[in-house]
Design a protein around this motif. Structure first.
Motif, PDB file in Angstrom:
ATOM      1  N   ASN A 148     -19.570 -56.488  20.314  1.00  0.00           N
ATOM      2  CA  ASN A 148     -19.622 -57.880  20.743  1.00  0.00           C
ATOM      3  C   ASN A 148     -20.888 -58.084  21.563  1.00  0.00           C
ATOM      4  O   ASN A 148     -21.430 -57.132  22.124  1.00  0.00           O
ATOM      5  N   TRP A 149     -21.350 -59.307  21.637  1.00  0.00           N
ATOM      6  CA  TRP A 149     -22.565 -59.568  22.397  1.00  0.00           C
ATOM      7  C   TRP A 149     -22.480 -60.916  23.098  1.00  0.00           C
ATOM      8  O   TRP A 149     -21.692 -61.781  22.746  1.00  0.00           O
ATOM      9  N   ASP A 150     -23.299 -61.056  24.114  1.00  0.00           N
ATOM     10  CA  ASP A 150     -23.352 -62.309  24.863  1.00  0.00           C
ATOM     11  C   ASP A 150     -24.762 -62.474  25.422  1.00  0.00           C
ATOM     12  O   ASP A 150     -25.522 -61.504  25.530  1.00  0.00           O
ATOM     13  N   VAL A 169     -26.235 -58.917  26.565  1.00  0.00           N
ATOM     14  CA  VAL A 169     -25.174 -57.987  26.939  1.00  0.00           C
ATOM     15  C   VAL A 169     -24.470 -57.518  25.671  1.00  0.00           C
ATOM     16  O   VAL A 169     -23.935 -58.325  24.910  1.00  0.00           O
ATOM     17  N   GLN A 171     -21.430 -55.240  24.144  1.00  0.00           N
ATOM     18  CA  GLN A 171     -20.150 -54.622  24.484  1.00  0.00           C
ATOM     19  C   GLN A 171     -19.691 -53.793  23.287  1.00  0.00           C
ATOM     20  O   GLN A 171     -19.378 -54.327  22.228  1.00  0.00           O
ATOM     21  N   SER A 173     -17.177 -50.916  21.547  1.00  0.00           N
ATOM     22  CA  SER A 173     -15.875 -50.263  21.590  1.00  0.00           C
ATOM     23  C   SER A 173     -15.994 -48.909  20.904  1.00  0.00           C
ATOM     24  O   SER A 173     -16.359 -48.828  19.727  1.00  0.00           O
ATOM     25  N   GLN A 182     -14.550 -48.876  26.420  1.00  0.00           N
ATOM     26  CA  GLN A 182     -15.389 -50.053  26.327  1.00  0.00           C
ATOM     27  C   GLN A 182     -16.673 -49.794  27.102  1.00  0.00           C
ATOM     28  O   GLN A 182     -16.634 -49.434  28.275  1.00  0.00           O
ATOM     29  N   SER A 184     -20.382 -51.432  28.208  1.00  0.00           N
ATOM     30  CA  SER A 184     -21.199 -52.643  28.309  1.00  0.00           C
ATOM     31  C   SER A 184     -22.617 -52.262  28.717  1.00  0.00           C
ATOM     32  O   SER A 184     -22.816 -51.428  29.608  1.00  0.00           O
ATOM     33  N   GLU A 186     -26.431 -54.089  29.591  1.00  0.00           N
ATOM     34  CA  GLU A 186     -27.222 -55.297  29.840  1.00  0.00           C
ATOM     35  C   GLU A 186     -28.692 -54.956  29.648  1.00  0.00           C
ATOM     36  O   GLU A 186     -29.213 -54.046  30.279  1.00  0.00           O
TER      37      GLU A 186
END
Length: 210
Positions: A148-150, A169, A171, A173, A182, A184, A186
């Protein structure tokens, strides 16, 4: 893959697999100083373990014995084993035959006798080594299951565009038989671009194994 021996990126493999460097020529000199019949033992062991990180096909006692048989130092043996692993890894990733590997090695000044030994061993062991590399789980213990990304925008003291610092960011798994984790990360635009380029290289190497 270790660059100190002179590897070239896969996109350039049509031209040459290796380039001559001082480190590579030092390796060739050490290998040429070993009797071919004895060198073949090292080549065969390393080829059989090329998919195992940190292993060269010898246990500690065997490595001690082989230094005595070859009449070389521990450091010299380590150089030979590291170099042979590097050579066979490149051959695996580029799908070389034994004759193809021999030709590449002769092309960067390895003696024909030593190159012939490398080519013959790779012809015998290469298919099994490539299959073992395919079967090896990348990372050893954990498998990536989702991404996942943000996008975040950090603002400094002012509110102008010049004071805004966008960061990505990721993420990840990760999962093995025992647990899920998990992770993360940045990263700046520069770091994200670097990761993308590295992933492109990894994908090319995986495609070469197909």
């Amino acid at each position: 893959i270790n660059a100190e021996y002179g590897a070239i990126g896969i996109h350039a493999m049509a031209e040459a697999l290796f380039t001559e460097t001082d480190r590579l020529l030092e390796l060739f000199s050490l290998m040429s100083s070993i009797q071919p019949s004895k060198l073949r033992v090292v080549l065969q062991r390393v080829a059989s373990a090329v998919h195992l990180k940190g292993s060269y096909g010898f246990d500690a006692s065997e490595q001690e014995q082989i230094t005595q048989v070859l009449e070389i130092s521990d450091e010299a043996l380590q150089t030979v084993m590291d170099g042979v692993r590097f050579i066979f890894e490149r051959a695996a990733y580029d799908g070389l035959s034994g004759d193809g590997l021999m030709g590449e090695l002769v092309g960067v000044s390895m003696s024909e006798e030593t190159a012939s030994a490398c080519g013959e061993v790779w012809q015998e062991c290469g298919a099994a080594a490539v299959q073992a590399l395919k079967d090896r789980s990348l990372g050893g213990t954990k498998v990536l299951t989702s991404v996942n990304w943000d996008l975040l925008v950090r603002v400094a003291d002012g509110s102008t565009a010049e004071n805004r610092n966008p960061v990505g960011v990721l993420q990840l798994s990760l999962k093995n038989d025992e647990q899920e984790e998990q992770l993360s990360m940045e990263m700046s635009h520069e770091k994200l671009s670097q990761i993308f380029l590295n992933m492109e290289t990894i994908q090319e190497q995986l495609d070469a194994l197909q």
